[in-house]
Design a protein around this motif. Structure first.
Motif, short mmCIF file in Angstrom:
data_model
loop_
_atom_site.label_atom_id
_atom_site.label_comp_id
_atom_site.label_asym_id
_atom_site.label_seq_id
_atom_site.Cartn_x
_atom_site.Cartn_y
_atom_site.Cartn_z
N GLY A 94 14.50 48.55 -0.17
CA GLY A 94 14.87 48.72 1.23
C GLY A 94 13.65 48.81 2.14
N GLY A 95 12.61 49.53 1.69
CA GLY A 95 11.39 49.61 2.50
C GLY A 95 10.70 48.27 2.65
N ALA A 96 10.68 47.47 1.57
CA ALA A 96 10.07 46.14 1.65
C ALA A 96 10.84 45.24 2.62
N LEU A 97 12.16 45.28 2.55
CA LEU A 97 12.95 44.49 3.49
C LEU A 97 12.75 44.95 4.93
N ALA A 98 12.62 46.27 5.13
CA ALA A 98 12.38 46.78 6.48
C ALA A 98 11.04 46.31 7.02
N LEU A 99 10.02 46.28 6.17
CA LEU A 99 8.71 45.79 6.61
C LEU A 99 8.76 44.30 6.96
N VAL A 100 9.49 43.52 6.17
CA VAL A 100 9.63 42.09 6.48
C VAL A 100 10.33 41.88 7.82
N LEU A 101 11.42 42.63 8.06
CA LEU A 101 12.13 42.51 9.33
C LEU A 101 11.26 42.96 10.49
N LEU A 102 10.46 44.02 10.30
CA LEU A 102 9.56 44.47 11.35
C LEU A 102 8.51 43.42 11.67
N PHE A 103 7.96 42.78 10.63
CA PHE A 103 6.98 41.72 10.85
C PHE A 103 7.59 40.54 11.60
N GLU A 104 8.82 40.15 11.24
CA GLU A 104 9.48 39.04 11.92
C GLU A 104 9.76 39.39 13.39
N THR A 105 10.16 40.64 13.65
CA THR A 105 10.42 41.05 15.02
C THR A 105 9.15 41.02 15.86
N LEU A 106 8.05 41.53 15.31
CA LEU A 106 6.78 41.50 16.03
C LEU A 106 6.30 40.07 16.26
N ALA A 107 6.50 39.19 15.28
CA ALA A 107 6.12 37.79 15.44
C ALA A 107 6.95 37.12 16.53
N ALA A 108 8.24 37.44 16.59
CA ALA A 108 9.09 36.86 17.63
C ALA A 108 8.68 37.36 19.01
N LEU A 109 8.35 38.64 19.13
CA LEU A 109 7.90 39.17 20.41
C LEU A 109 6.57 38.55 20.83
N LEU A 110 5.67 38.34 19.89
CA LEU A 110 4.39 37.70 20.20
C LEU A 110 4.59 36.27 20.66
N ALA A 111 5.47 35.53 19.99
CA ALA A 111 5.74 34.15 20.40
C ALA A 111 6.40 34.10 21.76
N TRP A 112 7.27 35.08 22.05
CA TRP A 112 7.93 35.11 23.35
C TRP A 112 6.95 35.43 24.47
N ASN A 113 5.97 36.31 24.20
CA ASN A 113 4.97 36.63 25.20
C ASN A 113 4.02 35.46 25.46
N GLN A 114 3.86 34.59 24.49
CA GLN A 114 2.99 33.42 24.65
C GLN A 114 3.67 32.28 25.39
N GLY A 115 4.92 32.47 25.79
CA GLY A 115 5.60 31.43 26.55
C GLY A 115 6.84 30.89 25.89
N GLY A 116 7.23 31.46 24.76
CA GLY A 116 8.45 31.01 24.10
C GLY A 116 8.21 29.81 23.22
N VAL A 117 9.24 29.40 22.54
CA VAL A 117 9.19 28.26 21.62
C VAL A 117 10.04 27.15 22.20
N GLN A 118 9.46 25.98 22.36
CA GLN A 118 10.19 24.83 22.87
C GLN A 118 10.89 24.12 21.72
#
Length: 202
Positions: A94-118
């Motif tokens: 469960g902790g490993a899955l939580a870390l993976v989901l946290l990494f994906e969420t941070l990556a999505a927020l970073l991509a959104w701050n850079q202007g989104g994905v076309q």
């Protein structure tokens, strides 16, 4: 100002309902908190103009899936203490899955701050067409074969579930559909005229 307040209200309730869905000790309370999360998520869909997704979330998930979960949990009478007895051995997974989901969420927020994905190849929709009409037009024209394939997959899954769960039980009179279809009125109804004091012989 009002739209911003309503957005933060719905978003806060969604997050709190999600946490309570996970951490509530009673399974019935888990399902009730899940229903509240669905309702607030539907409110967020309404704020962005996706009224079809909001109604779909309420009708399908709240009206069918969540209520089904609630009835199943109430009918099974789940022993919560027995379920929590061996939960400690799953903390690592469960902790490993939580870390993976946290990494994906941070990556999505970073991509959104850079202007989104076309996204290339998305179907354009006119501005004066309602949301539901635009979705139906795209779904039944451009993606009609994918939509039909998804329906076939769901049909096969439903038939497979029925076949796997059906069991033959002894001591029961099977239904003869062919015999019932060929049954005539004179085979089922007999007109008799018994005399006074005489019963009917079957």
């Amino acid at each position: 100002m009002i739209a911003t307040f309503v957005f933060y209200l719905f978003a806060t309730l969604v997050v709190l309902s999600g946490f309570m869905t996970i951490f509530a000790r009673n399974p019935v309370h888990n399902v009730l908190w899940l229903i509240l999360a669905f309702f607030n998520a539907a409110g967020l869909f309404l704020l962005i103009g996706a009224e079809f997704l909001a109604f779909l979330l309420v009708i399908v998930y709240v009206g069918a899936v969540a209520v089904l979960f609630l009835f199943v949990v109430m009918m099974l009478n789940v022993d919560v203490a027995e379920l929590r007895a061996g939960i400690s051995r799953y903390w690592a997974i469960g902790g490993a899955l939580a870390l993976v989901l946290l990494f994906e969420t941070l990556a999505a927020l970073l991509a959104w701050n850079q202007g989104g994905v076309q996204i290339a190849g998305r179907a354009p929709t006119p501005a004066n067409v309602p949301n539901i009409e635009a979705l139906g037009t795209i779904l039944y024209t451009r993606y009609v074969f994918i939509f039909e394939a998804a329906g076939i997959v769901l049909l096969v899954a439903m038939v497979g579930a029925i076949v796997l769960t059906s069991r033959r039980r002894g001591g029961l009179r099977p239904q003869n559909v062919r015999k019932q279809n060929w049954r005539r009125p004179e085979d089922a109804v007999i007109n008799v005229n018994p005399e006074v004091g005489q019963g009917v012989e079957l």
